[in-house]
Motif scaffolding. Structure first.
Motif, PDB file in Angstrom:
ATOM      1  N   ASP A   1     -16.274 -46.978  48.479  1.00 21.46           N
ATOM      2  CA  ASP A   1     -16.042 -45.949  49.489  1.00 21.46           C
ATOM      3  C   ASP A   1     -16.998 -44.767  49.326  1.00 21.46           C
ATOM      4  O   ASP A   1     -17.549 -44.257  50.307  1.00 21.46           O
ATOM      5  CB  ASP A   1     -14.590 -45.473  49.413  1.00 21.46           C
ATOM      6  CG  ASP A   1     -13.593 -46.595  49.686  1.00 21.46           C
ATOM      7  OD1 ASP A   1     -13.966 -47.529  50.424  1.00 21.46           O
ATOM      8  OD2 ASP A   1     -12.481 -46.554  49.147  1.00 21.46           O
TER       9      ASP A   1
ATOM     10  N   ARG B   1      -9.994 -42.714  51.955  1.00 22.15           N
ATOM     11  CA  ARG B   1      -9.622 -43.455  53.166  1.00 22.15           C
ATOM     12  C   ARG B   1      -8.105 -43.469  53.333  1.00 22.15           C
ATOM     13  O   ARG B   1      -7.364 -43.540  52.357  1.00 22.15           O
ATOM     14  CB  ARG B   1     -10.133 -44.900  53.107  1.00 22.15           C
ATOM     15  CG  ARG B   1     -11.636 -45.041  53.055  1.00 22.15           C
ATOM     16  CD  ARG B   1     -12.067 -46.498  53.181  1.00 22.15           C
ATOM     17  NE  ARG B   1     -11.513 -47.332  52.134  1.00 22.15           N
ATOM     18  CZ  ARG B   1     -10.624 -48.301  52.343  1.00 22.15           C
ATOM     19  NH1 ARG B   1     -10.187 -48.571  53.567  1.00 22.15           N
ATOM     20  NH2 ARG B   1     -10.169 -49.021  51.328  1.00 22.15           N
TER      21      ARG B   1
ATOM     22  N   ARG C   1     -12.717 -41.743  56.533  1.00 20.00           N
ATOM     23  CA  ARG C   1     -11.280 -41.774  56.257  1.00 20.00           C
ATOM     24  C   ARG C   1     -10.553 -42.866  57.036  1.00 20.00           C
ATOM     25  O   ARG C   1      -9.538 -43.395  56.574  1.00 20.00           O
ATOM     26  CB  ARG C   1     -10.653 -40.412  56.551  1.00 20.00           C
ATOM     27  CG  ARG C   1     -10.727 -40.002  57.995  1.00 20.00           C
ATOM     28  CD  ARG C   1     -10.383 -38.528  58.205  1.00 20.00           C
ATOM     29  NE  ARG C   1     -10.502 -38.150  59.612  1.00 20.00           N
ATOM     30  CZ  ARG C   1     -11.660 -37.923  60.214  1.00 20.00           C
ATOM     31  NH1 ARG C   1     -12.791 -38.020  59.523  1.00 20.00           N
ATOM     32  NH2 ARG C   1     -11.708 -37.593  61.489  1.00 20.00           N
TER      33      ARG C   1
ATOM     34  N   TRP D   1     -11.955 -45.791  58.059  1.00 17.27           N
ATOM     35  CA  TRP D   1     -12.596 -47.093  57.904  1.00 17.27           C
ATOM     36  C   TRP D   1     -11.710 -48.024  57.077  1.00 17.27           C
ATOM     37  O   TRP D   1     -11.014 -47.599  56.153  1.00 17.27           O
ATOM     38  CB  TRP D   1     -13.950 -46.951  57.200  1.00 17.27           C
ATOM     39  CG  TRP D   1     -15.008 -46.255  57.990  1.00 17.27           C
ATOM     40  CD1 TRP D   1     -14.841 -45.401  59.035  1.00 17.27           C
ATOM     41  CD2 TRP D   1     -16.420 -46.331  57.766  1.00 17.27           C
ATOM     42  NE1 TRP D   1     -16.060 -44.943  59.488  1.00 17.27           N
ATOM     43  CE2 TRP D   1     -17.043 -45.498  58.724  1.00 17.27           C
ATOM     44  CE3 TRP D   1     -17.213 -47.013  56.848  1.00 17.27           C
ATOM     45  CZ2 TRP D   1     -18.436 -45.337  58.789  1.00 17.27           C
ATOM     46  CZ3 TRP D   1     -18.592 -46.857  56.907  1.00 17.27           C
ATOM     47  CH2 TRP D   1     -19.195 -46.036  57.867  1.00 17.27           C
TER      48      TRP D   1
END
Length: 633
Positions: A249, A347, A376, A378
């Protein structure tokens, strides 16, 4: 046993499959053939990810072990969708169909597979083990959920084990059966049946084709995220950096940030508990891309702190404040004294706690830091495909079937990941496991308390409590530190008869000299240390207190004020004795009244007793929890 773990749906999570190209689609239309794909049913939250190399090897081993066939996994893209369960539990998706559920049995310390109906259709002509051939006469009427009678079976395996997942061949139908006990004997219960065949496509799925099929969707994600970053940064003049953990991420966020700011500063918190592969990966990636890397290290000795606090837990992550927030706070104060904007990769799909992340937020623990979360919304698959689309390489630990990349002993990890740690990093596993069992022994806990991962909670959720009860495992332990703490108090009129008084005896850890406690009391008011008497005299607006080195406490004040002052005095004593030296209190104090030596040190001339230094302090948080069990004494 009923599983009470909640599922959550932070947003719309749709996944499709292109029949023509035989590829997964992040949105309905395929960028290769421009046709619409069919929707794949997903259990929430729908954070689908690519199956790793090691994960695929694991699936191959389990399919061979259970049904003697696994050739259908070759040259195929496999997706995993995390669903609710006691520990790891993933839907296994092949060519758009849910073929099995992969889960980890913490009682056996091993992974298992539950076959789904699409998997049975796939295995009907392939299975060499756990195959049951049935008379097609059983197909009359509704048979789902019924038990197979012996005269309905043509052939079955030579031996069956409780819980075995079986392939049922019933004429043109396929079915899934499960071995269960019925009337004190083994029997087979029909889980589901289907007449729908599962014929694999002649066109294998590849990562390259998958990226091309989702190119338009990835471009749209990038445009929206970059526009969001650009719009906010146009309204601020603060310096900008990116928090990079070495995980997928933060890597996706780094790729986005570099397209706007090629030489952005990279912040990496090396807690001392990172996987060695992660440290090497971060350093190499930044070096290859000529990025300015700030490797932030803390002075906190985790294992020494754990001796006092016990192991961290999902609901008590003292380690995050001592090993992450403290060092980060100190670094930002020196590097960005006027504040900064930090881009990061949190996320909403990761957990309940993160499901309400906003685009822009102030860091409640680090003064002056504003956080941007451009990815955030995704999903994990979007993150992974975006990284590969940009030609970047993921942390090698993802190939080893680690879902999350963080501290190797993090309590937020699944028990299945600790089991994996035993294989991939035996020395790290041995060190932590030895500590846990030493701690367990001091607290008279069952061995399974550690082996089954119950140490990862302070307050155990219903699913763990239920399981512990069914296996006769006690969960009661406050840790060796709390066993040392007790409070006895007598309340009544003060000797002069004009005010209320409390006399108390506090037994607490003696990690630091009493002079440190006397000094810390200065956070509450005017404190004076009488070394000859071994006492500290405290005067506040609400009353007076005398605290002796032997634990004797005298409070004189009004009734309500006295009770409140006793609580604050006890909390400060515990705070001084349990200080982790994380440094968060220093940044919270705008008057520069706090420094750190062996524990917190208060400059009484500067302190205005505002209490802001309490914010984010792990020691005061723990002291307040302890007080709840002591205050009524």
């Amino acid at each position: 046993m009923q599983d009470r773990k909640r599922s959550f749906s932070p947003g719309t999570s749709e996944l499709f499959w292109c029949r023509k190209c035989n590829l997964p689609l992040l949105s309905e239309d395929c960028s290769l053939c421009h046709r619409s794909g069919f929707r794949i049913p997903l259990s929430p939250p729908g954070d689908v990810r690519l199956c790793s190399r090691r994960g695929k090897d694991l699936l191959r081993e389990l399919f061979l072990q259970n049904w003697g066939a696994a050739d259908f996994l070759d040259d195929r893209l496999i997706l995993l969708n995390k669903i609710a369960g006691m520990d790891r539990r993933d839907q296994v998706i092949l060519e758009g169909r849910h073929i099995a559920t992969l889960w980890f049995d913490i009682t056996l310390d091993q992974h298992r597979l539950d076959l789904e109906i699409a998997g049975a259709a796939l295995l009907k002509e392939r299975a060499k083990k756990n195959l049951v051939v049935c008379h097609d006469t059983i197909l009359k009427g509704h048979i789902k959920g019924k038990w197979l009678a012996r005269d309905q079976i043509v052939s079955l395996p030579p031996s069956l084990e409780e819980g075995d997942s079986l392939v049922l061949r019933i004429g043109k139908f396929s079915g899934v059966g499960t071995v269960r006990r019925k009337d004190e004997a083994q029997a087979i219960r029909i889980k589901d049946v289907t007449q729908r065949d599962f014929v694999l496509s002649d066109r294998p799925t590849t990562l390259k084709d998958t990226i091309q099929a989702n190119a338009e969707h990835l471009k749209r994600l990038e445009r929206e995220a970059m526009a969001e970053i650009r719009e906010y940064l146009s309204r601020t003049r603060l310096p900008v950096n990116i928090s990079f953990s070495g995980g997928k991420d933060s890597l996706a966020s780094l790729i986005l940030a570099r397209k706007l700011m090629p030489r952005i500063d990279v912040l990496f918190i090396n807690t001392g508990l990172e996987f060695p592969e992660t440290v090497e990966y971060v350093q190499k990636l930044c070096s290859n891309n000529k990025l300015r890397l700030h490797e932030i290290r803390g002075d906190s000795d985790f294992f020494k702190q754990a001796e006092s606090f016990g192991p961290p837990a999902k609901d008590y992550r003292w380690c995050c404040k001592t090993n992450k927030l403290g060092p980060m706070t100190s670094f930002l104060a020196g590097q960005y004294p006027r504040g900064c904007v930090t881009i990061e990769g949190r996320r909403v799909y990761e957990s309940f706690n993160r499901s309400s992340i906003k685009a822009v937020e102030r860091n409640p623990y680090v003064p002056g830091q504003t956080m941007l979360s451009p990815i955030r919304n995704w999903r994990a698959l979007e993150v992974m495909l975006y990284i590969h689309w940009n030609g970047e390489v993921l942390n090698p630990l993802y190939d080893e079937d680690y879902e999350r990349i963080g501290c190797w002993l993090c309590p937020a990890s699944l028990q299945s990941e600790f089991s994996r740690l035993k294989e991939s990093h035996p020395n790290l596993y041995s060190r932590w496991n030895s500590f846990l069992h030493d701690w367990r022994g001091k607290n008279d806990l069952d061995e399974r308390y550690v082996d089954w991962g119950f140490w990862r909670w302070r307050k155990h959720p219903p699913k763990i409590t239920e399981m512990a009860d069914s296996y006769g495992i006690g969960l009661t332990s406050q840790g060796s530190m709390k066993k040392e703490i007790s409070l006895q108090a007598v309340r009544g009129r003060s000797p002069c008869g004009l005010e209320y008084s409390i006399e108390a005896i506090l037994n607490s850890p003696q990690n630091h000299p009493f002079s440190s406690v006397a000094n810390a009391l200065g956070m509450l008011g005017e404190a004076k240390y009488e070394e000859d008497m071994g006492a500290a005299l405290l005067k506040t607006d609400k009353g007076r207190a005398t605290v002796f080195a032997n634990g004797h406490i005298m409070i004189i004040a009004g009734r309500e004020e006295a009770e409140e002052l006793l609580q604050k005095v006890v909390e400060v004593i515990l705070r001084a004795q349990m200080c982790t030296k994380c440094g968060i209190c220093i940044r919270n104090c705008s008057r520069g009244a706090i420094t750190l030596e062996d524990t917190i040190v208060v400059n009484q001339e500067r302190c205005n007793h505002c209490g802001k230094c309490d914010r984010g302090c792990i020691a005061i948080d723990e002291a307040k929890k302890i007080w709840k069990g002591l205050g009524a004494s």
